[in-house]
Design a protein around this motif. Structure first.
Motif, PDB file in Angstrom:
ATOM      1  N   ARG A 215       0.834  -1.215   0.000  1.00  0.00           N
ATOM      2  CA  ARG A 215       0.000   0.000   0.000  1.00  0.00           C
ATOM      3  C   ARG A 215       0.863   1.257   0.000  1.00  0.00           C
ATOM      4  NH1 ARG A 215      -3.272  -2.959   3.528  1.00  0.00           N
ATOM      5  NH2 ARG A 215      -2.286  -2.001   5.339  1.00  0.00           N
ATOM      6  N   GLY A 216       2.013   1.187   0.659  1.00  0.00           N
ATOM      7  CA  GLY A 216       2.894   2.351   0.741  1.00  0.00           C
ATOM      8  C   GLY A 216       3.710   2.596  -0.514  1.00  0.00           C
ATOM      9  N   LEU A 217       3.661   1.651  -1.465  1.00  0.00           N
ATOM     10  CA  LEU A 217       4.425   1.763  -2.712  1.00  0.00           C
ATOM     11  C   LEU A 217       3.471   1.637  -3.902  1.00  0.00           C
ATOM     12  CD1 LEU A 217       7.332  -0.599  -1.615  1.00  0.00           C
ATOM     13  CD2 LEU A 217       7.394   1.904  -1.706  1.00  0.00           C
ATOM     14  N   PRO A 218       2.700   2.695  -4.170  1.00  0.00           N
ATOM     15  CA  PRO A 218       1.732   2.626  -5.264  1.00  0.00           C
ATOM     16  C   PRO A 218       2.404   2.268  -6.588  1.00  0.00           C
ATOM     17  CG  PRO A 218       1.477   4.661  -4.010  1.00  0.00           C
ATOM     18  CD  PRO A 218       2.722   3.987  -3.527  1.00  0.00           C
ATOM     19  N   GLY A 219       1.849   1.270  -7.257  1.00  0.00           N
ATOM     20  CA  GLY A 219       2.369   0.874  -8.561  1.00  0.00           C
ATOM     21  C   GLY A 219       3.224  -0.374  -8.544  1.00  0.00           C
ATOM     22  N   VAL A 220       3.687  -0.815  -7.385  1.00  0.00           N
ATOM     23  CA  VAL A 220       4.522  -2.014  -7.336  1.00  0.00           C
ATOM     24  C   VAL A 220       3.615  -3.237  -7.460  1.00  0.00           C
ATOM     25  CG1 VAL A 220       4.530  -2.324  -4.808  1.00  0.00           C
ATOM     26  CG2 VAL A 220       6.441  -3.172  -6.160  1.00  0.00           C
ATOM     27  N   SER A 221       4.042  -4.191  -8.259  1.00  0.00           N
ATOM     28  CA  SER A 221       3.283  -5.436  -8.384  1.00  0.00           C
ATOM     29  C   SER A 221       3.670  -6.363  -7.236  1.00  0.00           C
ATOM     30  CB  SER A 221       3.565  -6.117  -9.721  1.00  0.00           C
ATOM     31  OG  SER A 221       4.883  -6.630  -9.746  1.00  0.00           O
ATOM     32  N   GLU A 222       2.801  -7.297  -6.931  1.00  0.00           N
ATOM     33  CA  GLU A 222       3.081  -8.265  -5.879  1.00  0.00           C
ATOM     34  C   GLU A 222       4.341  -9.058  -6.212  1.00  0.00           C
ATOM     35  OE1 GLU A 222       0.928 -12.152  -3.921  1.00  0.00           O
ATOM     36  OE2 GLU A 222      -0.314 -10.457  -4.506  1.00  0.00           O
ATOM     37  N   LYS A 223       4.457  -9.480  -7.464  1.00  0.00           N
ATOM     38  CA  LYS A 223       5.610 -10.267  -7.900  1.00  0.00           C
ATOM     39  C   LYS A 223       6.917  -9.485  -7.722  1.00  0.00           C
ATOM     40  CE  LYS A 223       7.658 -12.400 -11.975  1.00  0.00           C
ATOM     41  NZ  LYS A 223       7.575 -12.595 -13.409  1.00  0.00           N
ATOM     42  N   MET A 224       6.917  -8.228  -8.126  1.00  0.00           N
ATOM     43  CA  MET A 224       8.132  -7.413  -8.027  1.00  0.00           C
ATOM     44  C   MET A 224       8.493  -7.137  -6.568  1.00  0.00           C
ATOM     45  SD  MET A 224      10.603  -6.143  -9.686  1.00  0.00           S
ATOM     46  CE  MET A 224       9.957  -6.501 -11.295  1.00  0.00           C
ATOM     47  N   LEU A 225       7.486  -6.888  -5.740  1.00  0.00           N
ATOM     48  CA  LEU A 225       7.759  -6.637  -4.326  1.00  0.00           C
ATOM     49  C   LEU A 225       8.352  -7.879  -3.670  1.00  0.00           C
ATOM     50  CD1 LEU A 225       7.724  -4.759  -1.917  1.00  0.00           C
ATOM     51  CD2 LEU A 225       5.314  -5.367  -1.558  1.00  0.00           C
ATOM     52  N   ILE A 226       7.791  -9.037  -3.951  1.00  0.00           N
ATOM     53  CA  ILE A 226       8.319 -10.295  -3.405  1.00  0.00           C
ATOM     54  C   ILE A 226       9.770 -10.489  -3.847  1.00  0.00           C
ATOM     55  CG2 ILE A 226       8.175 -12.819  -3.577  1.00  0.00           C
ATOM     56  CD1 ILE A 226       5.080 -12.428  -3.724  1.00  0.00           C
ATOM     57  N   GLN A 227      10.036 -10.270  -5.129  1.00  0.00           N
ATOM     58  CA  GLN A 227      11.393 -10.456  -5.660  1.00  0.00           C
ATOM     59  C   GLN A 227      12.385  -9.516  -4.985  1.00  0.00           C
ATOM     60  OE1 GLN A 227      11.733 -10.181  -9.960  1.00  0.00           O
ATOM     61  NE2 GLN A 227      13.838  -9.472  -9.794  1.00  0.00           N
ATOM     62  N   HIS A 228      12.021  -8.239  -4.868  1.00  0.00           N
ATOM     63  CA  HIS A 228      12.932  -7.277  -4.253  1.00  0.00           C
ATOM     64  C   HIS A 228      13.135  -7.567  -2.767  1.00  0.00           C
ATOM     65  CE1 HIS A 228      13.753  -4.974  -7.711  1.00  0.00           C
ATOM     66  NE2 HIS A 228      12.628  -4.280  -7.757  1.00  0.00           N
ATOM     67  N   LEU A 229      12.078  -7.950  -2.074  1.00  0.00           N
ATOM     68  CA  LEU A 229      12.224  -8.271  -0.647  1.00  0.00           C
ATOM     69  C   LEU A 229      13.167  -9.451  -0.448  1.00  0.00           C
ATOM     70  CD1 LEU A 229       8.556  -7.764   0.577  1.00  0.00           C
ATOM     71  CD2 LEU A 229      10.537  -6.318   1.126  1.00  0.00           C
ATOM     72  N   ARG A 230      13.046 -10.463  -1.288  1.00  0.00           N
ATOM     73  CA  ARG A 230      13.944 -11.627  -1.191  1.00  0.00           C
ATOM     74  C   ARG A 230      15.388 -11.228  -1.433  1.00  0.00           C
ATOM     75  NH1 ARG A 230      10.213 -15.917  -4.500  1.00  0.00           N
ATOM     76  NH2 ARG A 230       8.868 -16.462  -2.767  1.00  0.00           N
ATOM     77  N   GLU A 231      15.623 -10.442  -2.482  1.00  0.00           N
ATOM     78  CA  GLU A 231      16.986 -10.007  -2.798  1.00  0.00           C
ATOM     79  C   GLU A 231      17.558  -9.151  -1.670  1.00  0.00           C
ATOM     80  OE1 GLU A 231      16.878  -8.045  -6.596  1.00  0.00           O
ATOM     81  OE2 GLU A 231      16.357  -9.898  -7.669  1.00  0.00           O
ATOM     82  N   MET A 232      16.736  -8.272  -1.110  1.00  0.00           N
ATOM     83  CA  MET A 232      17.208  -7.393  -0.051  1.00  0.00           C
ATOM     84  C   MET A 232      17.515  -8.181   1.226  1.00  0.00           C
ATOM     85  SD  MET A 232      14.706  -4.166  -0.789  1.00  0.00           S
ATOM     86  CE  MET A 232      15.408  -3.075   0.445  1.00  0.00           C
ATOM     87  N   GLU A 233      16.736  -9.223   1.477  1.00  0.00           N
ATOM     88  CA  GLU A 233      17.026 -10.085   2.614  1.00  0.00           C
ATOM     89  C   GLU A 233      18.345 -10.820   2.393  1.00  0.00           C
ATOM     90  OE1 GLU A 233      14.954 -13.582   5.328  1.00  0.00           O
ATOM     91  OE2 GLU A 233      14.128 -13.162   3.343  1.00  0.00           O
ATOM     92  N   GLU A 234      18.548 -11.345   1.183  1.00  0.00           N
ATOM     93  CA  GLU A 234      19.801 -12.037   0.858  1.00  0.00           C
ATOM     94  C   GLU A 234      21.000 -11.109   0.948  1.00  0.00           C
ATOM     95  OE1 GLU A 234      19.100 -13.677  -3.006  1.00  0.00           O
ATOM     96  OE2 GLU A 234      17.721 -15.187  -2.242  1.00  0.00           O
ATOM     97  N   ASP A 235      20.804  -9.837   0.619  1.00  0.00           N
ATOM     98  CA  ASP A 235      21.890  -8.860   0.679  1.00  0.00           C
ATOM     99  C   ASP A 235      22.099  -8.314   2.087  1.00  0.00           C
ATOM    100  OD1 ASP A 235      22.664  -9.002  -1.989  1.00  0.00           O
ATOM    101  OD2 ASP A 235      21.208  -7.495  -2.624  1.00  0.00           O
ATOM    102  N   GLY A 236      21.292  -8.787   3.041  1.00  0.00           N
ATOM    103  CA  GLY A 236      21.458  -8.370   4.429  1.00  0.00           C
ATOM    104  C   GLY A 236      20.901  -7.003   4.757  1.00  0.00           C
ATOM    105  N   LEU A 237      20.006  -6.475   3.912  1.00  0.00           N
ATOM    106  CA  LEU A 237      19.451  -5.144   4.137  1.00  0.00           C
ATOM    107  C   LEU A 237      18.215  -5.155   5.020  1.00  0.00           C
ATOM    108  CD1 LEU A 237      19.708  -3.732   0.508  1.00  0.00           C
ATOM    109  CD2 LEU A 237      21.304  -3.421   2.408  1.00  0.00           C
ATOM    110  N   LEU A 238      17.487  -6.263   5.006  1.00  0.00           N
ATOM    111  CA  LEU A 238      16.298  -6.338   5.830  1.00  0.00           C
ATOM    112  C   LEU A 238      16.162  -7.696   6.484  1.00  0.00           C
ATOM    113  CD1 LEU A 238      13.894  -7.991   4.127  1.00  0.00           C
ATOM    114  CD2 LEU A 238      13.761  -5.853   2.943  1.00  0.00           C
TER     115      LEU A 238
END
Length: 120
Positions: free
Chosen positions: A44-67
């Motif tokens: 909701r806080g990121l208007p325009g992001v697709s569910e698929k793209m958000l999932i992908q970025h969250l996974r990558e950011m977790e792997e990179d140690g950012l979240l």
């Protein structure tokens, strides 16, 4: 997918590898400003992001140690995302870029999207 490891030309190259993509820096901003968030709150806080793209970025950011992704053993399952120290330090590094961008918005008279915090 493993965290990316270069080779890199310079520090900016390594940093851009971690924040590449439209949504990663915005996810960092969202978590910095609003703290721990659930998936739906991030979406909701990121208007325009697709569910698929958000999932992908969250996974990558977790792997990179950012979240950090915290899964609670509840029914239905609850998952929360928060910044790690590494994510906080990257957000601090991006602050100057954000200030530059805000000045650009003012300079060119562009519209700024206002997110309703009460519904986010």
């Amino acid at each position: 997918m493993a965290a990316r490891r270069g080779p890199y030309i310079c520090g900016i190259d390594a940093a851009m590898d971690v924040v590449s993509g439209k949504w990663k820096s915005l996810i960092l901003w969202e978590l910095h400003h609003y703290g721990t968030r659930r998936f739906a709150e991030l979406r909701r806080g990121l208007p325009g992001v697709s569910e698929k793209m958000l999932i992908q970025h969250l996974r990558e950011m977790e792997e990179d140690g950012l979240l950090h992704r915290e899964v609670y053993a509840e029914v239905p399952p609850r998952v929360e995302y928060s910044l790690t120290e590494h994510g906080v330090s990257l957000n601090a590094a991006l602050a100057a870029l954000g200030e530059w961008g805000a000045e650009r918005i003012r300079r060119i008279g562009a519209e700024k999207v206002v997110v309703d915090v009460a519904t986010a």
